[in-house]
Enzyme design. Structure first.
Site, short mmCIF file in Angstrom:
data_model
loop_
_atom_site.label_atom_id
_atom_site.label_comp_id
_atom_site.label_asym_id
_atom_site.label_seq_id
_atom_site.Cartn_x
_atom_site.Cartn_y
_atom_site.Cartn_z
CB CYS A 8 -103.07 9.59 11.99
SG CYS A 8 -102.57 11.32 12.11
CG ASN A 11 -98.13 14.08 13.78
OD1 ASN A 11 -97.04 14.61 14.01
ND2 ASN A 11 -98.98 13.86 14.75
CB CYS A 13 -106.56 15.20 11.02
SG CYS A 13 -106.48 16.26 9.56
NE ARG A 14 -106.78 9.80 10.78
CZ ARG A 14 -106.50 8.79 9.96
NH1 ARG A 14 -107.25 7.70 10.01
NH2 ARG A 14 -105.48 8.87 9.13
CB SER A 15 -101.78 11.08 15.50
OG SER A 15 -101.10 11.92 14.63
CG ASP A 125 -107.55 10.94 7.24
OD1 ASP A 125 -107.76 12.04 7.79
OD2 ASP A 125 -106.46 10.61 6.76
P1 4NP Z 1 -104.43 12.56 9.47
O1 4NP Z 1 -105.14 13.17 8.14
O2 4NP Z 1 -103.70 11.32 9.02
O3 4NP Z 1 -105.56 12.26 10.39
O4 4NP Z 1 -103.50 13.66 9.98
C1 4NP Z 1 -104.42 13.53 6.99
C2 4NP Z 1 -103.70 14.70 6.96
C3 4NP Z 1 -103.01 15.07 5.81
C4 4NP Z 1 -103.07 14.27 4.70
C5 4NP Z 1 -103.80 13.09 4.71
C6 4NP Z 1 -104.48 12.72 5.86
N1 4NP Z 1 -102.38 14.66 3.52
O5 4NP Z 1 -102.55 13.98 2.48
O6 4NP Z 1 -101.63 15.64 3.55
#
Ligand code: 4NP
Length: 153
Positions: A8, A11, A13-15, A125
């Site tokens: 994702c 890395n 939240c989702r992955s 997300d």
């Molecule tokens: P993920 O979500 O891609 O599901 O882990 C996010 C986590 C952090 C950020 C964006 C999306 N960020 O901008 O730091």
């Protein structure tokens, strides 16, 4: 050994949620020895910050009794393409970013997780939506469909 990398943007939240949900799914089916399962980010920011799993993902995994370990964000690199058999992104933007890091997907290893389901779509997300429960059920649907696909092969 089937090697699976969930990917994702951050890395956190989702992955990692997908990584630990899928690890539990294969464990329940006594298939753990047949899989290597990991997760990574397309963006390097959280790796630079040594960021761990988001509290929303931790909360959801704890609520649903999915075991997880400490995990720190790491960015996907071009070597991952040779190593992993499946590189599973969460949304269209992840797929574009993975392709720009990896190059041409000559071995057709890169997929969107929910493309294995009857209702192909992005996994939103939760960093932006705040809805980690919706993310969890999307990931269950995707991992379940993906596991059926690899077992049936
Ligand atoms: P993920 O979500 O891609 O599901 O882990 C996010 C986590 C952090 C950020 C964006 C999306 N960020 O901008 O730091």
């Amino acid at each position: 050994m089937i090697k699976v990398l969930f990917v994702c943007l951050g890395n956190i939240c989702r992955s990692p949620m997908s990584e630990f949900v899928f690890k539990q799914m294969v464990k329940e089916r006594e298939l753990s020895s047949q899989f290597e399962i990991a997760s990574a980010a397309t963006d390097g920011y959280n790796e630079m910050c040594h960021a761990g799993i988001h509290h929303g993902t931790r909360h959801m995994l704890t609520t649903m009794h999915v075991p997880f370990e400490e995990h720190y964000s790491r960015r996907i690199c071009s070597n991952d393409y040779a190593y992993f058999d499946y590189i599973l992104g969460m949304d269209d933007s992840n797929i574009e970013d993975i392709q720009s890091i990896i190059g041409l997907d000559t071995e057709h290893k890169i997929h969107r997780l929910l493309d294995f389901t009857d209702n192909p779509r992005n996994i939103k997300d939760p960093w932006y939506t705040g809805n980690f429960e919706e993310t969890y059920w999307d990931i269950i649907e995707g991992c379940d469909a993906f596991l059926k696909k690899v077992i049936d092969q």
